[in-house]
Design a protein around this motif. Structure first.
Motif, mmCIF file in Angstrom:
data_model
loop_
_atom_site.group_PDB
_atom_site.id
_atom_site.type_symbol
_atom_site.label_atom_id
_atom_site.label_comp_id
_atom_site.label_asym_id
_atom_site.label_seq_id
_atom_site.Cartn_x
_atom_site.Cartn_y
_atom_site.Cartn_z
ATOM 1 N N THR A 92 0.832 -1.198 0.000
ATOM 2 C CA THR A 92 0.000 0.000 0.000
ATOM 3 C C THR A 92 0.869 1.252 0.000
ATOM 4 O OG1 THR A 92 -1.618 -1.231 1.281
ATOM 5 C CG2 THR A 92 -1.877 1.157 1.217
ATOM 6 N N LEU A 93 1.872 1.219 0.862
ATOM 7 C CA LEU A 93 2.728 2.396 0.987
ATOM 8 C C LEU A 93 3.583 2.596 -0.258
ATOM 9 C CD1 LEU A 93 3.701 1.815 4.703
ATOM 10 C CD2 LEU A 93 2.237 3.631 3.804
ATOM 11 N N ALA A 94 4.098 1.494 -0.787
ATOM 12 C CA ALA A 94 4.931 1.601 -1.985
ATOM 13 C C ALA A 94 4.097 2.151 -3.151
ATOM 14 C CB ALA A 94 5.524 0.242 -2.336
ATOM 15 N N ALA A 95 2.842 1.717 -3.208
ATOM 16 C CA ALA A 95 1.967 2.211 -4.274
ATOM 17 C C ALA A 95 1.765 3.713 -4.138
ATOM 18 C CB ALA A 95 0.626 1.487 -4.222
ATOM 19 N N ARG A 96 1.592 4.143 -2.899
ATOM 20 C CA ARG A 96 1.461 5.568 -2.645
ATOM 21 C C ARG A 96 2.698 6.344 -3.089
ATOM 22 N NH1 ARG A 96 -2.041 8.111 1.043
ATOM 23 N NH2 ARG A 96 -3.238 6.552 2.123
ATOM 24 N N ARG A 97 3.867 5.794 -2.709
ATOM 25 C CA ARG A 97 5.109 6.477 -3.088
ATOM 26 C C ARG A 97 5.231 6.558 -4.600
ATOM 27 N NH1 ARG A 97 7.515 3.369 0.994
ATOM 28 N NH2 ARG A 97 8.314 1.867 -0.502
ATOM 29 N N ARG A 98 4.883 5.440 -5.259
ATOM 30 C CA ARG A 98 5.002 5.418 -6.715
ATOM 31 C C ARG A 98 4.046 6.404 -7.381
ATOM 32 N NH1 ARG A 98 7.334 2.117 -10.247
ATOM 33 N NH2 ARG A 98 5.670 1.997 -11.781
ATOM 34 N N ALA A 99 2.819 6.386 -6.897
ATOM 35 C CA ALA A 99 1.832 7.301 -7.466
ATOM 36 C C ALA A 99 2.310 8.737 -7.293
ATOM 37 C CB ALA A 99 0.483 7.106 -6.773
ATOM 38 N N ALA A 100 2.863 9.001 -6.112
ATOM 39 C CA ALA A 100 3.337 10.355 -5.844
ATOM 40 C C ALA A 100 4.476 10.718 -6.778
ATOM 41 C CB ALA A 100 3.781 10.465 -4.385
ATOM 42 N N ALA A 101 5.346 9.735 -7.041
ATOM 43 C CA ALA A 101 6.508 10.018 -7.874
ATOM 44 C C ALA A 101 6.116 10.298 -9.325
ATOM 45 C CB ALA A 101 7.487 8.848 -7.807
ATOM 46 N N LEU A 102 4.975 9.786 -9.725
ATOM 47 C CA LEU A 102 4.557 9.964 -11.116
ATOM 48 C C LEU A 102 3.813 11.273 -11.346
ATOM 49 C CD1 LEU A 102 3.407 6.320 -11.889
ATOM 50 C CD2 LEU A 102 5.508 7.475 -12.630
ATOM 51 N N GLU A 103 3.378 11.881 -10.236
ATOM 52 C CA GLU A 103 2.612 13.120 -10.380
ATOM 53 C C GLU A 103 3.523 14.239 -10.878
ATOM 54 O OE1 GLU A 103 -0.557 13.182 -6.721
ATOM 55 O OE2 GLU A 103 1.546 13.565 -6.328
ATOM 56 N N PRO A 104 3.064 15.001 -11.818
ATOM 57 C CA PRO A 104 3.869 16.139 -12.222
ATOM 58 C C PRO A 104 3.626 17.293 -11.259
ATOM 59 C CG PRO A 104 1.896 15.977 -13.582
ATOM 60 C CD PRO A 104 1.802 14.895 -12.550
ATOM 61 N N GLY A 105 4.687 17.836 -10.714
ATOM 62 C CA GLY A 105 4.543 18.984 -9.825
ATOM 63 C C GLY A 105 5.123 20.222 -10.476
ATOM 64 N N VAL A 106 5.397 21.214 -9.653
ATOM 65 C CA VAL A 106 5.955 22.447 -10.188
ATOM 66 C C VAL A 106 7.270 22.732 -9.470
ATOM 67 C CG1 VAL A 106 5.556 24.904 -10.557
ATOM 68 C CG2 VAL A 106 3.612 23.309 -10.493
ATOM 69 N N ALA A 107 8.327 22.970 -10.230
ATOM 70 C CA ALA A 107 9.609 23.309 -9.625
ATOM 71 C C ALA A 107 9.543 24.717 -9.042
ATOM 72 C CB ALA A 107 10.715 23.219 -10.671
ATOM 73 N N LEU A 166 -0.960 26.973 -4.757
ATOM 74 C CA LEU A 166 -0.345 26.345 -3.583
ATOM 75 C C LEU A 166 0.872 25.534 -4.011
ATOM 76 C CD1 LEU A 166 -0.455 25.742 -0.563
ATOM 77 C CD2 LEU A 166 -2.015 23.844 -1.052
ATOM 78 N N GLY A 167 2.037 25.919 -3.492
ATOM 79 C CA GLY A 167 3.268 25.270 -3.923
ATOM 80 C C GLY A 167 3.881 24.354 -2.882
ATOM 81 N N LEU A 168 3.578 24.609 -1.602
ATOM 82 C CA LEU A 168 4.188 23.808 -0.537
ATOM 83 C C LEU A 168 3.227 23.690 0.637
ATOM 84 C CD1 LEU A 168 6.606 22.465 1.025
ATOM 85 C CD2 LEU A 168 7.299 24.780 1.673
ATOM 86 N N VAL A 169 3.081 22.470 1.111
ATOM 87 C CA VAL A 169 2.294 22.226 2.312
ATOM 88 C C VAL A 169 3.241 21.756 3.402
ATOM 89 C CG1 VAL A 169 0.590 20.704 3.362
ATOM 90 C CG2 VAL A 169 0.202 21.609 1.061
ATOM 91 N N THR A 214 -3.391 23.386 -7.538
ATOM 92 C CA THR A 214 -3.861 23.138 -8.896
ATOM 93 C C THR A 214 -3.087 21.958 -9.464
ATOM 94 O OG1 THR A 214 -3.117 25.421 -9.002
ATOM 95 C CG2 THR A 214 -4.863 24.766 -10.518
ATOM 96 N N ARG A 215 -1.776 21.980 -9.185
ATOM 97 C CA ARG A 215 -0.983 20.800 -9.449
ATOM 98 C C ARG A 215 -0.390 20.364 -8.113
ATOM 99 N NH1 ARG A 215 2.581 22.877 -14.145
ATOM 100 N NH2 ARG A 215 1.836 24.824 -13.278
ATOM 101 N N PRO A 216 -0.052 19.087 -7.941
ATOM 102 C CA PRO A 216 0.349 18.594 -6.628
ATOM 103 C C PRO A 216 1.477 19.431 -6.017
ATOM 104 C CG PRO A 216 0.161 16.794 -8.181
ATOM 105 C CD PRO A 216 -0.028 18.050 -8.970
#
Ligand code: ADP
Ligand code: MG
Length: 729
Positions: free
Chosen positions: A230-245, A398-401, A422-424
């Motif tokens: 479950t956790l690895a899936a979360r990490r992977r999903a997160a890694a695939l999300e495009p964010g903003v530098a 929103l850029g950082l939480v 708007t983007r993760p």
């Protein structure tokens, strides 16, 4: 119709038993019951355990009837039957009134369950539930060396569960058809694990203790692997999300913050700062846990990351667990930024930004204005409590939480805030509770970790002592004298109590004393000390003449803020408070922390509380006042808190004491994230192995596509987790 794991128990067991199981034990399907494992196994010859029994414990014992005596009672009408049972070593008395069970005969073996009581110095069970092992008919339990004892409930005794499980297991172990093993053969072979059906059979009906061990190992593996997948899936999903530098920009807010800091950053703060700066600069969202001892200076690390994001044109949100803490953060950040934090105001710097505080207690007009500033992007830095999570709160970009003191927030809340980008956005989670490696791998397993090991230099350090108020009342006088000395030297003090006081009833529960082990629920200990009572006593006596104020959760946010402010400026010398001061409150001039009824708090909580003092250059003193005998388990627990300042060590102790309750029987059934057997303390290696396997499985193109069994387990866990979250909400 064939029985499967999903078959409702009502179809297999009959409505009454199934109903009680559902209601009292949360067991609904065949799968639930098969996964309801014995808590322990009774063996003949184990009555020595009886010596450890305490009045009030609920127990099940396997023993043989030695003697049965029935006599008339003198004071009352009726008769009394005393049955003495033994396993060869210790003996225990069972008491029945009016000929109930007078038919028991010497020599018979049985399981006896009840609550331990006491009569004239002797422990006894009055009217215990019993199940005689007579070896008749299909009852082959008698032949077994190990009798499983299940977590039971009022209407579902351990032996009812045992019989029901036996029914499912079938005479010849027909589990093979019922249970499909989700674990790929290859992994099973590599790690030497039993097939699932065999493991289930052995955990419920073992012949030897090796059976139990092997079965447990296999079943723990299931739990660990499902969780890690479950956790690895979360990490992977997160890694695939495009964010903003959000790259660093010289000459902006971050440089201004650095210039305004009244101290040099520690090496750790600098290193972690670099790590964060680099990750913010990538267009893959950061997911990082920053752990660091209480007082290690996490806030400034977070603030610098926030400043970088604002410099890059984004907004940063800081989520705090309490209003007091949110207000303190907002105040501190505003002070540090000066004119740069007041863009748009007369004395503000137009190059700067705005700092907005958003809490549940804002008046309508102020709230509307705050929401507008956030939505239009004028506020670069937004600090708040849960109120930040509400739907009405919209960000321009929103850029950082940043989530402060994460242990108060669930993953879902973190996600709720993240979804406002708007983007993760990038995510930084901070916790002061040092996390044992296993917990980091499980509870926080979807985050990368950074650690601040070092405290800023020049700290005085805190010395702690236990004040045994019942055994040594004079020590308490001495404690108040010490507090007066510190105040006379210009320092300040906290006195923390478990309760607020003044009103009785449900409103006056101990304020958030989570983690404190309940020792004897239902016993008649005196109620915990209350802020209002203690404040009055101190004013009238030991601390007369000092400027003393109170702080607790029933005050309005304005009152709380005013009280905190007065304490921060030194106007208040002694603050008598509940645990609202536990989290993150920062007054460097405070050097004394007196915790009243310290035994009512959990280990981590005491450590957190202690972190409130000696945050400046002066040495601190923490006094843990308790009436618990120094040699009792509670007394010893307090002594270890006093003896070590190593947060990791204490976090371990905390894990251990939380399990105190289930040593001899109080164990509750529950689904806690699918973990029944796995121990975060003892199964470190197994968890690490499962984590590696989970990561490898998901790293392939096809993921779990070739492992439908595992995918189903992960899906089932997600459902349970969600259900639990909904219950809490
Ligand atoms: P925590 O990690 O517990 O949240 P804080 O961030 O509240 O700790 O910092 C504790 C105190 O230490 C604050 O008063 C803060 O200003 C101060 N501080 C932070 N970093 C340093 C430093 N490098 N040198 C001196 N004091 C520092
Ligand atoms: Mg903090």
């Amino acid at each position: 119709m064939a029985v499967t794991l999903q078959t409702p128990l009502a179809r297999v067991l009959g409505p009454k038993t199934a109903g009680s199981m559902a209601e009292q034990l949360d067991l609904h399907t065949v799968r639930d019951l098969l996964r309801h494992y014995p808590r322990r196994y009774a063996r003949r010859g184990e009555m020595a355990r009886l010596d450890d029994l305490q009045v009030g414990d609920r127990v099940t014992v396997l023993a043989q009837v030695k003697s049965v005596e029935t006599r008339r009672m003198r004071q009352r009408r009726g008769s009394l039957t005393e049955v003495t049972v033994s396993d060869g070593g210790s003996t225990l008395k069972l008491v029945f009134f009016n000929h109930r069970h007078a038919h028991l005969g010497p020599g018979e073996w049985g399981l006896f369950a009840g609550t331990v009581g006491q009569y004239r110095d002797r422990l006894q069970l009055t009217h215990p539930d019993m199940h005689l092992l007579r070896g008749d008919g299909d009852d082959d339990d008698w032949a077994r060396a190990l009798v499983p004892i299940y977590p039971a409930s009022k209407d579902v005794s351990s032996w009812v569960i045992q019989k029901s499980v036996k029914l499912l297991l079938g005479a010849g172990g027909g589990l093979g058809d019922l249970v499909v093993d989700p674990l790929p053969e290859e992994i099973r072979a590599r790690h030497g694990l039993l097939p699932l059906a065999a493991a289930l059979l052995d955990i419920h009906r073992p012949t030897t203790s090796e059976d139990i061990e092997r079965a447990e190992r296999r079943l723990k593996w299931d739990e660990a692997l499902t969780l890690q997948l479950t956790l690895a899936a979360r990490r992977r999903a997160a890694a695939l999300e495009p964010g903003v530098a959000r790259p660093r920009r010289p000459g902006g807010l971050l440089d201004a913050v650095d210039a305004a800091l009244p101290f040099a950053l520690t090496e750790g703060q600098r290193e972690v700062g670099e790590e964060l700066a680099g990750e913010l600069d990538r267009d893959q969202p950061m997911h990082r846990l920053l752990q660091g001892e209480v007082g290690s200076g996490k806030t400034v690390v977070a603030l610098r990351a926030m400043a970088q994001v604002v410099d890059a044109g984004g907004q940063a949100a800081l989520l705090a667990p309490t209003e007091v803490l949110a207000a303190q953060h907002a105040r501190g950040i505003r002070e540090l930024l000066g004119p740069l934090g007041r863009a748009g105001e007369l004395d503000g710097d137009p190059e700067g930004t705005r700092v907005v505080l958003l809490t549940g207690s804002l008046k309508a007009a102020a709230r509307r204005q705050a929401l507008a500033e956030v939505a239009e992007g004028r506020a670069g830095i937004v600090v708040g409590t849960h109120a930040l999570l509400q739907e009405a709160v919209e960000f321009a970009d929103l850029g950082l939480v940043v989530v402060d003191e994460q242990h108060r927030f669930g993953v879902e809340q973190r996600d709720a805030l993240r979804a406002k980008g708007t983007r993760p956005p990038h995510v930084l989670v901070m916790t002061a509770t040092p996390i044992p490696r296993t917990v980091a791998m499980t509870v926080y397993g979807d985050l990368e970790t950074s650690t601040l090991r070092q405290l800023p230099s020049g700290r005085g350090g805190v010395s702690s002592s236990v004040v045994p108020a019942a055994e040594k009342p004079a020590w308490l006088d001495r404690a108040w004298a010490r507090l007066r000395e510190e105040v006379a030297a210009g320092r300040q003090a906290y006195v923390v109590c478990p309760r607020i006081g003044d009103v009785s009833g449900p409103d006056d529960q101990p304020e958030d004393a989570d983690g404190a082990p309940e020792e004897n629920p239902g016993s008649d200990r005196r109620p915990p000390l209350a802020v209002l009572d203690v404040a009055e006593l101190l004013r009238a006596g030991p601390l007369a003449g000092l400027r003393l104020d109170v702080l607790h959760g029933r005050m309005t946010p304005e009152e709380k803020d005013a009280a905190m402010r007065a304490f921060a400026t030194g106007e208040t010398q002694v603050l008598v408070a509940t645990t609202v001061v536990e989290v993150g409150v920062d007054v460097p001039n405070a050097t004394v922390m007196v915790v009243m009824d310290a035994d009512r708090f959990g280990v981590s909580q005491l450590h957190q509380l202690r972190g409130r003092v000696a945050r400046g250059k002066h040495a601190g003193l923490c006094l843990l006042v308790s009436e618990a005998p120094t040699s009792s388990p509670t007394g010893l627990r307090l002594a270890s808190v006093a003896a070590t300042s190593d947060g990791f060590e204490l976090a371990r102790l905390d894990l251990e004491t939380r399990r105190e309750g289930d040593v001899l029987g109080a164990a509750q059934s529950g689904r806690r994230s699918g973990i029944r057997l796995l121990s975060l303390l003892e199964d470190e290696e197994l968890i690490a192995e499962a984590r590696a396997v989970a990561t490898a499985l998901l790293a392939t193109e096809r993921g779990l596509a070739d492992h439908p069994g595992l995918a189903a387990e992960v899906a089932a866990l997600a459902t349970d987790e969600r259900a639990e979250y909904l219950e809490k909400a």
